[in-house]
Design a protein around this motif. Structure first.
Motif, mmCIF file in Angstrom:
data_model
loop_
_atom_site.group_PDB
_atom_site.id
_atom_site.type_symbol
_atom_site.label_atom_id
_atom_site.label_comp_id
_atom_site.label_asym_id
_atom_site.label_seq_id
_atom_site.Cartn_x
_atom_site.Cartn_y
_atom_site.Cartn_z
ATOM 1 N N ASN A 68 -15.344 1.319 -27.252
ATOM 2 C CA ASN A 68 -14.187 1.811 -26.511
ATOM 3 C C ASN A 68 -13.574 3.044 -27.182
ATOM 4 O O ASN A 68 -13.325 4.064 -26.538
ATOM 5 N N GLU A 69 -13.342 2.959 -28.470
ATOM 6 C CA GLU A 69 -12.679 4.054 -29.169
ATOM 7 C C GLU A 69 -13.596 5.263 -29.349
ATOM 8 O O GLU A 69 -13.113 6.379 -29.542
ATOM 9 N N ALA A 70 -14.907 5.035 -29.274
ATOM 10 C CA ALA A 70 -15.837 6.161 -29.397
ATOM 11 C C ALA A 70 -15.906 6.975 -28.114
ATOM 12 O O ALA A 70 -16.105 8.193 -28.158
ATOM 13 N N LEU A 71 -15.724 6.326 -26.938
ATOM 14 C CA LEU A 71 -15.929 7.016 -25.668
ATOM 15 C C LEU A 71 -14.648 7.349 -24.913
ATOM 16 O O LEU A 71 -14.445 8.496 -24.503
ATOM 17 N N MET A 72 -13.782 6.379 -24.687
ATOM 18 C CA MET A 72 -12.697 6.561 -23.728
ATOM 19 C C MET A 72 -11.719 7.690 -24.072
ATOM 20 O O MET A 72 -11.290 8.422 -23.162
ATOM 21 N N PRO A 73 -11.323 7.889 -25.329
ATOM 22 C CA PRO A 73 -10.420 9.017 -25.607
ATOM 23 C C PRO A 73 -11.013 10.379 -25.239
ATOM 24 O O PRO A 73 -10.265 11.335 -25.027
ATOM 25 N N LEU A 74 -12.349 10.471 -25.161
ATOM 26 C CA LEU A 74 -12.978 11.747 -24.818
ATOM 27 C C LEU A 74 -12.602 12.197 -23.407
ATOM 28 O O LEU A 74 -12.579 13.390 -23.120
ATOM 29 N N PHE A 75 -12.310 11.244 -22.524
ATOM 30 C CA PHE A 75 -11.911 11.603 -21.164
ATOM 31 C C PHE A 75 -10.583 12.354 -21.166
ATOM 32 O O PHE A 75 -10.413 13.338 -20.438
ATOM 33 N N ALA A 76 -9.631 11.871 -21.965
ATOM 34 C CA ALA A 76 -8.332 12.546 -22.044
ATOM 35 C C ALA A 76 -8.483 13.955 -22.606
ATOM 36 O O ALA A 76 -7.748 14.868 -22.218
ATOM 37 N N PHE A 77 -9.455 14.133 -23.503
ATOM 38 C CA PHE A 77 -9.678 15.462 -24.079
ATOM 39 C C PHE A 77 -10.124 16.458 -23.006
ATOM 40 O O PHE A 77 -9.965 17.675 -23.174
ATOM 41 N N VAL A 133 -22.062 17.327 -25.139
ATOM 42 C CA VAL A 133 -20.876 17.201 -25.998
ATOM 43 C C VAL A 133 -20.358 15.769 -26.001
ATOM 44 O O VAL A 133 -20.109 15.183 -27.063
ATOM 45 N N VAL A 134 -20.193 15.194 -24.792
ATOM 46 C CA VAL A 134 -19.714 13.812 -24.725
ATOM 47 C C VAL A 134 -20.709 12.875 -25.407
ATOM 48 O O VAL A 134 -20.324 11.985 -26.175
#
Length: 536
Positions: free
Chosen positions: A470-479, A418-419
């Motif tokens: 950065n915007e493709a990966l890092m927000p996925l952690f908060a999800f 998914v990530v």
């Protein structure tokens, strides 16, 4: 004349140390190959022109090992584990050689699948054999060190991968496995003496096929849905229907077969259910971080492959320390429930902090967040395995451990898939939006980007690429924050059962047998040592 107790104890501990060395080598081999490609991956996909297939290099390994775990666990309970461990090492070695010779991404992914077929056995059998030779109360410190081996491998893996990629080339990340596998093989042959089993295994063929079908379908849905295919596409709808049907049939088969791969009776135990679901949720976050952070660090911070591996040390160092210390505390106090609760809560906080990282965030700040992430994982993972093993008799330890790890690996597979899928699709979208058309074409739509290429570009092009990563990966952690929070809540309901202080007599291994001592059981079912009767 009997030997003094101190001599007997010393000999027993010496034999146990040799057994543990063999198991550590097997775990080291499997753990290294979950991380060694992390820093090499950007270069590999750039050379083989396959960024769109990047997630399958990681997911293929995890998927294959996931499917094999229950099979190794069940057969090990039936026929013994030593021969299976040797076979798993050999299969893993073959996969490594295939990977070293790969000419394209398809070949490479096939090699990773073969590695996974062996890797599933390395991970599960090493944990199950520990349960054969060490009582649950003392097992905490050994399981802590096993978790420490994984943490150590997760630090050393990216470093070795980066060093080899920058030196002789990424293919040596596969050749590197040959000497490690040889050492693990020698250790398994000469050090291990597990209980002999005479029963012939009755393979649950239909269960294996249905489990593999359901697991593969789940991974394909999570990988392709919303990226390669729309969620309403007939391909995705068919995969969902096939996965649900295979899972339903699997449950029916397991309830009726003589020797099920995953016995349904395991799910009658509350602790098994709670720890299994919790481990699955935590694994989603863990493998999302381990799999793609080295790539992010190279692309976004300008780190070399080796430097990216060094920047992962705070995460793995904290994981190592927390795992070893928590295991030692369990052995000393017998208390363990608070550890996975605290670990999951810390993990939830770390995920939120990681999700707030921006392209201009200081590297030390990222490392601090990674350290917090490692602390949460170290308090969680091996303790959950210990809880499962303490909930079942020795004859089911391998099956129960394998089933728990199977669902944990499902989480790892989903996390990677998914990530990876979201990361790849979001990255391509951002690059197409922010880069000039000629720059997009020159990089193959982002598929041919390597760290060296990115940081050699003019700043006007380099900046949007870094921001896109950065915007493709890092927000996925908060999800993933709700997953860790849910894991913490589930652990609140774990029943803290007393840890066994002795081995069950039928599993006392030959490796720990003592010449003039006979192991029997008292009225409470505990192992008792007594002098062996004279044979004269």
């Amino acid at each position: 004349m009997s030997k003094p107790a101190s001599v007997e104890s010393g000999a027993q501990h010496g034999k146990l140390a040799l057994v543990f060395v063999a198991l550590v080598l097997a775990m080291l081999l499997a753990a290294l190959n979950q991380t060694i490609l992390g820093t090499a991956l950007p270069t590999i996909v750039g050379e083989l022109n396959g960024a769109n297939l990047m997630l399958w290099v990681i997911t293929g390994y995890i998927l294959a090992s996931t499917i094999m775990m229950p099979i190794y666990g069940k057969i090990g309970d039936l026929i013994g584990r030593k021969s299976l461990l040797i076979g798993a090492i050999l299969v893993f070695l073959v996969g490594s050689i295939i990977g070293a010779l790969a000419l394209d991404m398809t070949w490479l992914i096939a090699a990773r699948i073969v590695q996974g077929l062996g890797g599933g056995g390395l991970m599960i059998l090493s944990q199950a054999i520990i349960a054969d030779v060490v009582p649950a109360r003392e097992r905490g410190k050994y399981m802590g060190w096993m978790g420490g081996v994984f943490a150590f491998s997760s630090v050393v893996g990216p470093l070795i991968g980066g060093w080899l990629t920058e030196g002789p080339g990424w293919r040596w990340t596969f050749w590197f496995n040959v000497p490690v596998a040889a050492l693990a093989l020698l250790g398994a042959i000469f050090f291990l003496k597990t209980p002999a089993k005479t029963s012939r295994p009755k393979l649950d063929i239909w269960g294996i096929l249905l489990m593999a079908t359901a697991t593969t379908g789940l991974v394909l849905v999570s990988s392709w849905g919303g990226s390669t295919y729309d969620w309403s596409d007939p391909v995705i709808i068919s995969l969902i229907a096939g996965t649900v049907l295979a899972a339903f049939l699997f449950v029916l088969v397991e309830r009726r077969t003589a020797e099920p791969i995953i016995p349904m009776e395991l799910f009658r135990d509350l602790n098994f259910n709670l720890t299994t679901i919790s481990g699955l949720l935590v694994s989603v976050a863990m493998f999302g971080a381990i799999g793609y952070m080295p790539t992010y660090l190279q692309m976004a911070t300008g780190a070399t492959a080796t430097e990216a591996g060094l920047l992962m040390i705070p995460m793995m160092g904290a994981l190592l320390a927390a795992s070893v210390i928590s295991g030692s505390l369990v052995s000393k106090t017998g208390r363990y429930k608070w550890m996975p609760i605290a670990g999951s809560a810390i993990l939830a906080v770390a995920l939120v902090l990681m999700g707030l990282v921006h392209a201009d965030t200081a590297v030390w700040h990222i490392c601090l967040n990674l350290g917090l992430l490692g602390l949460g994982l170290g308090l969680n993972m091996q303790i959950l395995v210990l809880i499962v093993q303490n909930s079942f008799p020795a004859r089911q330890v391998g099956t129960a451990t394998a089933a728990n790890n199977f669902f944990r690996q499902i989480g790892a597979t989903l996390g990677s898939a998914v990530v990876g899928s979201l990361f790849a699709s979001r990255l391509v979208g951002f690059l197409n939006e922010r880069l000039p058309a000629d720059a997009v074409a020159a990089t193959g739509g982002g598929n041919s980007l390597t760290p060296e290429m990115v940081h050699g570009l003019p700043e006007a092009i380099q900046t949007p690429i870094v921001e896109s990563y950065n915007e493709a990966l890092m927000p996925l952690f908060a999800f993933m924050f709700p997953l860790a929070l849910a894991a913490a809540v589930l652990c609140l309901f774990i029943k803290e059962k007393p840890l066994a202080t002795s081995l069950e007599p039928e599993v006392m291994p030959e490796a720990l047998a003592e010449g003039n001592v006979l192991i029997t059981a008292n009225d409470d079912g505990e192992a008792v040592r007594q002098a062996e009767p004279s044979r004269h």
